[in-house]
Design a protein around this motif. Structure first.
Motif, mmCIF file in Angstrom:
data_model
loop_
_atom_site.group_PDB
_atom_site.id
_atom_site.type_symbol
_atom_site.label_atom_id
_atom_site.label_comp_id
_atom_site.label_asym_id
_atom_site.label_seq_id
_atom_site.Cartn_x
_atom_site.Cartn_y
_atom_site.Cartn_z
ATOM 1 N N LEU A 143 0.836 -1.194 0.000
ATOM 2 C CA LEU A 143 0.000 0.000 0.000
ATOM 3 C C LEU A 143 0.873 1.246 0.000
ATOM 4 N N GLY A 144 0.792 2.012 -1.090
ATOM 5 C CA GLY A 144 1.398 3.333 -1.131
ATOM 6 C C GLY A 144 0.383 4.343 -0.641
ATOM 7 N N THR A 145 0.798 5.253 0.251
ATOM 8 C CA THR A 145 -0.180 6.093 0.952
ATOM 9 C C THR A 145 -0.324 7.504 0.382
ATOM 10 N N MET A 146 0.272 7.793 -0.762
ATOM 11 C CA MET A 146 0.241 9.161 -1.266
ATOM 12 C C MET A 146 -1.176 9.615 -1.614
ATOM 13 N N ARG A 147 -2.033 8.705 -2.062
ATOM 14 C CA ARG A 147 -3.341 9.099 -2.590
ATOM 15 C C ARG A 147 -4.482 8.978 -1.582
ATOM 16 N N CYS A 148 -4.246 8.412 -0.404
ATOM 17 C CA CYS A 148 -5.355 8.193 0.532
ATOM 18 C C CYS A 148 -5.374 9.248 1.636
ATOM 19 N N LEU A 149 -4.931 10.465 1.298
ATOM 20 C CA LEU A 149 -4.738 11.493 2.310
ATOM 21 C C LEU A 149 -5.869 12.506 2.381
ATOM 22 N N ALA A 150 -7.034 12.194 1.834
ATOM 23 C CA ALA A 150 -8.148 13.139 1.901
ATOM 24 C C ALA A 150 -8.477 13.480 3.342
ATOM 25 N N SER A 151 -8.319 12.498 4.225
ATOM 26 C CA SER A 151 -8.526 12.716 5.653
ATOM 27 C C SER A 151 -7.854 11.577 6.395
ATOM 28 N N GLU A 161 -9.288 9.814 8.616
ATOM 29 C CA GLU A 161 -10.284 8.745 8.682
ATOM 30 C C GLU A 161 -10.231 7.884 7.422
ATOM 31 N N ASN A 162 -10.113 8.533 6.275
ATOM 32 C CA ASN A 162 -10.022 7.797 5.017
ATOM 33 C C ASN A 162 -8.744 6.978 4.964
ATOM 34 N N ALA A 163 -7.650 7.569 5.430
ATOM 35 C CA ALA A 163 -6.373 6.858 5.431
ATOM 36 C C ALA A 163 -6.459 5.609 6.306
ATOM 37 N N LYS A 164 -7.097 5.727 7.479
ATOM 38 C CA LYS A 164 -7.202 4.566 8.365
ATOM 39 C C LYS A 164 -8.096 3.491 7.753
ATOM 40 N N ALA A 165 -9.210 3.898 7.162
ATOM 41 C CA ALA A 165 -10.112 2.922 6.550
ATOM 42 C C ALA A 165 -9.426 2.197 5.396
ATOM 43 N N THR A 166 -8.630 2.939 4.614
ATOM 44 C CA THR A 166 -7.905 2.340 3.487
ATOM 45 C C THR A 166 -6.846 1.375 3.992
ATOM 46 N N LEU A 167 -6.142 1.764 5.038
ATOM 47 C CA LEU A 167 -5.114 0.898 5.606
ATOM 48 C C LEU A 167 -5.726 -0.376 6.201
ATOM 49 N N GLU A 168 -6.810 -0.235 6.921
ATOM 50 C CA GLU A 168 -7.468 -1.412 7.495
ATOM 51 C C GLU A 168 -7.967 -2.354 6.404
ATOM 52 N N ARG A 169 -8.483 -1.791 5.327
ATOM 53 C CA ARG A 169 -8.947 -2.626 4.218
ATOM 54 C C ARG A 169 -7.772 -3.370 3.596
ATOM 55 N N ALA A 170 -6.656 -2.681 3.407
ATOM 56 C CA ALA A 170 -5.468 -3.317 2.840
ATOM 57 C C ALA A 170 -5.000 -4.476 3.710
ATOM 58 N N ILE A 171 -4.966 -4.261 5.012
ATOM 59 C CA ILE A 171 -4.521 -5.305 5.935
ATOM 60 C C ILE A 171 -5.476 -6.496 5.894
ATOM 61 N N SER A 172 -6.765 -6.220 5.834
ATOM 62 C CA SER A 172 -7.750 -7.310 5.799
ATOM 63 C C SER A 172 -7.601 -8.159 4.540
ATOM 64 N N LEU A 173 -7.037 -7.581 3.485
ATOM 65 C CA LEU A 173 -6.833 -8.310 2.229
ATOM 66 C C LEU A 173 -5.475 -9.003 2.169
ATOM 67 N N GLY A 174 -4.678 -8.861 3.220
ATOM 68 C CA GLY A 174 -3.408 -9.571 3.286
ATOM 69 C C GLY A 174 -2.179 -8.724 3.029
ATOM 70 N N GLY A 197 1.352 7.571 11.550
ATOM 71 C CA GLY A 197 1.816 7.446 12.922
ATOM 72 C C GLY A 197 0.668 7.363 13.917
ATOM 73 N N ARG A 198 -0.313 8.243 13.762
ATOM 74 C CA ARG A 198 -1.446 8.220 14.686
ATOM 75 C C ARG A 198 -2.274 6.953 14.513
ATOM 76 N N ILE A 199 -2.388 6.500 13.249
ATOM 77 C CA ILE A 199 -3.143 5.266 12.993
ATOM 78 C C ILE A 199 -2.442 4.068 13.632
ATOM 79 N N LEU A 200 -1.124 3.990 13.471
ATOM 80 C CA LEU A 200 -0.370 2.891 14.064
ATOM 81 C C LEU A 200 -0.459 2.927 15.583
ATOM 82 N N LYS A 201 -0.414 4.124 16.139
ATOM 83 C CA LYS A 201 -0.454 4.272 17.596
ATOM 84 C C LYS A 201 -1.825 3.888 18.150
ATOM 85 N N SER A 202 -2.882 4.164 17.399
ATOM 86 C CA SER A 202 -4.236 3.880 17.867
ATOM 87 C C SER A 202 -4.562 2.394 17.855
#
Length: 376
Positions: A18-26, A28-41, A59-64
């Motif tokens: 997962l490259g994170t350059m494009r999921c930065l709208a918020s 919340e969106n970044a966390k949802a995208t990251l969680e979806r990526a992880i759920s897919l392996g 950083g905040r997502i990882l910490k949470s």
């Protein structure tokens, strides 16, 4: 999801990252995208100092807390080359602070694009001194580099033997860097293919001609399979903007196997159509036309023309062409209208192309107003 050894790092990375350059709208969106990526392996996340608030969000997502433990998730960030070790040392510490991590699994020097950049990493007091110290201190596990450089510069960077992995541009529609892929494999380096859908041809919005030629596959799926069928490649970047953008990845995440007969025939159909459509105007990308006295990037301009004429990939061509003279060392070279008809390139072209005429034709087809880069 399949996993492959990331070269000498021995990290077992998912074949998609997962490259994170494009999921930065918020955030919340970044966390949802990251969680979806992880759920897919997906177990490899890439960010960069230059990607706006990406490191802070991550950083905040990882910490949470996420659905996987920290040691099950591999994090890469990218920092620009610099001739000053103290600057790099400060950047590493800042990235760790923003990411709220004790260590980085991978650090990539972001954009060794020029010979000057290569010189910086070879200087005794350059950025690699700080990187080596960070590795000794346990702040960084492995180091690599990303690059938009010409092939000869990429090969020279690989031959420094300073790096464990490389982030490389290489796709079905851009195979110029195949020798770099081979060199990296010989050195047992991890190979991370970056932007296979966007820089690979804006395949998420394919023209009708390309869709028909790729049938029964989508252009994205076919390019993914072209890359994943190559066992030298460890992982492909997927720059999802939101959680719904993983559909075509899901279709191929379990198919890291050799090309099927149907896939091979479809790729051959693309090649045949290219040759038949361009005929005597086809640029074979031999690069013998360089250097150009006017610093025109002749092969890249004619590659974009090849794609526009053969596959109607004009929107992609316009997107890339208008970056000339606007993106610095990330996309070097002058536009085709800078040609002075000096004729310097003509005797060097083995196909005897009328290069000045093709440059003017490409400029007419693809020129447009410049756009800001995504992270600006």
């Amino acid at each position: 999801m399949h996993y492959r050894r990331f070269g000498k790092t021995n990290l077992p990375l998912s074949i998609f990252s997962l490259g994170t350059m494009r999921c930065l709208a918020s955030e919340e969106n970044a966390k949802a995208t990251l969680e979806r990526a992880i759920s897919l392996g997906i177990n490899h996340i890439e960010t960069a100092r230059g990607y706006g608030k990406s490191e802070e969000y991550l950083g905040r997502i990882l910490k949470s807390g996420l659905s996987v433990r920290r040691e099950q998730l591999y994090v890469t960030t990218k920092l620009p080359p610099t001739p000053d070790a103290k600057t790099m040392q400060a950047w590493i510490d800042e990235s760790l602070q923003r990411l709220q991590l004790d260590y980085l699994d991978c650090l990539a020097i972001h954009g060794i694009n020029t010979w000057e950049h290569l010189n910086w990493i070879q200087q005794p007091e350059g950025c690699m001194k700080a990187v080596r110290e960070a590795i000794t201190e346990g702040k960084v596990r492995f180091v690599g580099f990303s690059t938009h450089a010409p092939l000869d510069s990429i090969l020279a960077t690989l031959d420094t033997d300073e790096f464990d992995f490389v982030n490389l541009h290489y796709y079905y529609f851009f195979q110029r860097n195949a020798p770099a892929l081979e060199r990296a494999m010989e050195k047992d380096m991890g190979i991370f293919i970056i932007s296979p859908v966007d820089k690979g041809g804006q395949l998420y919005a394919p023209p009708e001609t390309l869709q028909k030629l790729c049938h029964p596959f989508s252009p994205v799926e076919l390019n993914y399979r072209f890359l994943l069928s190559d066992s030298r490649i460890t992982t492909l970047s997927i720059g999802a903007a939101h959680p719904a953008e993983f559909t075509e990845m899901i279709e191929v995440r379990d198919r890291a196997i050799p090309l099927t007969d149907t896939e091979t025939a479809t790729l051959q159909q693309l090649e045949t159509h290219l040759r038949q459509t361009l005929n005597t105007d086809l640029c074979s990308q031999c690069h013998q036309c360089l250097p150009c006295p006017e610093a025109i990037n002749i092969p890249e301009i004619l590659r974009l023309r090849n794609l526009a004429v053969a596959y109607d990939m004009s929107e992609f061509g316009q997107y890339r062409y208008r970056m000339f003279e606007n993106a610095g060392h990330w996309f070097p070279g002058k536009k085709g209208n800078r040609c002075t008809d000096c004729g310097d390139c003509l005797p060097r072209c083995p196909q005897q192309l009328n290069i000045p005429a093709l440059l003017r034709d490409t400029h007419q087809r693809l020129n447009g107003s410049p756009r800001r880069r995504l992270w600006q």
